[in-house]
Scaffold this motif. Structure first.
Motif: not given
Lengths: 254, 254
Positions: A196, B169, B123, A200, B173, A203, B111-114, A213, B116-119
């Motif tokens: 995580l 996280c 992991n 973070t 941020n 990103k 996890q932090t998901f947006s 955020q 905007e971004k693939e993860v």
């Protein structure tokens, strides 16, 4: 260039290795604690000194990389050198040097250094300043040898950058430590939260942080915020930090 | 497994793609906003529905991935299904499901998901819980298909983890965002500070954060702390955060 390094702490150590790695000649390492100077000097195969009177007077560059409040007294001992004298501090004015020596500059690497961990200087922003253009060119050329990111910044901008760095580095690291405090009190390992932390930071390599955020505060999820605050009843210091930062996140919603 | 996904937000979207990528069959995507369900359903080539009455009753797994306060009402609409019903919330008790359905569980990706971004899910720690052992085995097998890090945690530990995640996280941020606020007010680009953010996170991949703290507070460098506080006079909110976090770092020195 013949370089004398004054200091043997984290910044001095990493800088010495990077400069040596690019073929620069570090002719002396000074520390008021000769033992510390010796450890660093041995690792880069050069001379260690513990007495400012022994400093070679004919070097091209003197790098003062010590605690901020020790810079001035070291600069005074360099009054008679003809080479360029720089410090590596984010918050210290160039005047502290230029009031003592003819050629003065700043060579500030914007990074967090620990003896525990190697870093590659290539990606470290180097912020440089000098009291005349020819010295700035010399510093710029040297900086470009070890880093791809060289910024010419005046003292005011450098101080702003140092302040921002506390918010971007020192404070996040402390919050990681507080997360670990919460985890370890509940027999959970820090390992579980590492992905995580990595994501973070990753990103914001391609986004601005204000655009990505997440969490209960930015959702104005009062139910979760209140649950979390009540879980921190026995840790009032963490409860206060939770409240302060959540309030600050909520301010961005207005 | 035949899976019905209830929700179309960041977690639902990333989870759907990961499951589909491992060959799981997502037979429906529900959202109360049919438009949102349609966007996600099209990206994984399945059916979108906007009415809970249309939910297929014969799926093996129902994943409720919606805002915490909407979980219960959706669970009520699943009273008659025979499959396993899970939610993906860090803070919500499993009982909110087991009071409505026979087979209940939790499938919480830390996890932090947006959008905007693939993860990469590989992991991402997946924290699972179920109200009986056979269901826990089913969840464990499914989780192991998409992640290398599967943790069986009860609700109390999961809530602790969620709280720690806010510190590790969401708050860091926000501090990156405050750093950017300071930089942009002085016409400095966020780019200059990205290597520092990356290294700060990278350092705790192999160290504990309390062992690698840097900056003026941990050095008890009052001169720099005072300079920084005075630079923040026009930003009292940031000044307060600076003081609060520096005090907390200094407490670790005692």
């Amino acid at each position: 260039m013949k370089i004398v390094l004054l200091g043997s702490g984290n910044v001095a150590t990493h800088l010495a290795k990077a400069l040596k790695g690019k073929g620069e000649e570090i002719v002396q390492v000074y520390s008021q604690h000769l033992d510390n100077a010796t450890i660093l000097a041995q690792s880069i195969a050069t001379e260690a000194i513990g007495d400012l009177n022994e400093i070679k007077q004919n070097a091209d560059l003197y790098i003062i990389s010590v605690k901020d409040d020790a810079i001035e007294s070291i600069a005074k001992s360099l009054k008679n050198v003809t080479g360029l004298v720089v410090h590596t501090s984010g918050t210290t004015d160039i005047n502290i040097l230029s009031s003592q020596v003819t050629k003065a500059g700043v060579f500030y690497p914007l990074q967090t250094f620990s003896k525990e961990k190697e870093v590659s200087f290539e990606n470290i922003p180097l912020c440089i300043e000098a009291n005349d253009d020819s010295q700035l060119t010399i510093l710029s050329n040297l900086a470009a040898k070890i880093s791809r990111e060289v910024y010419k910044l005046n003292g005011e901008k450098r101080k702003v950058l140092h302040l921002a760095a506390v918010f971007a580095c020192n404070f996040p690291n402390h919050l990681y430590a507080l997360a670990n405090k919460i985890l370890s009190q509940n027999n959970l390992d820090f390992e579980i939260i590492r992905p995580l932390i990595a994501e973070t930071a990753d990103k914001v390599m391609s986004n601005l942080p204000e655009n990505v955020q997440t969490g209960p505060a930015v959702r104005a999820d009062e139910s979760t915020l209140n649950k979390h605050l009540s879980m921190l009843t026995d840790m009032p210091e963490l409860q206060n930090i939770y409240q302060t930062l959540s309030d600050s996140i909520k301010l961005t919603l207005k």
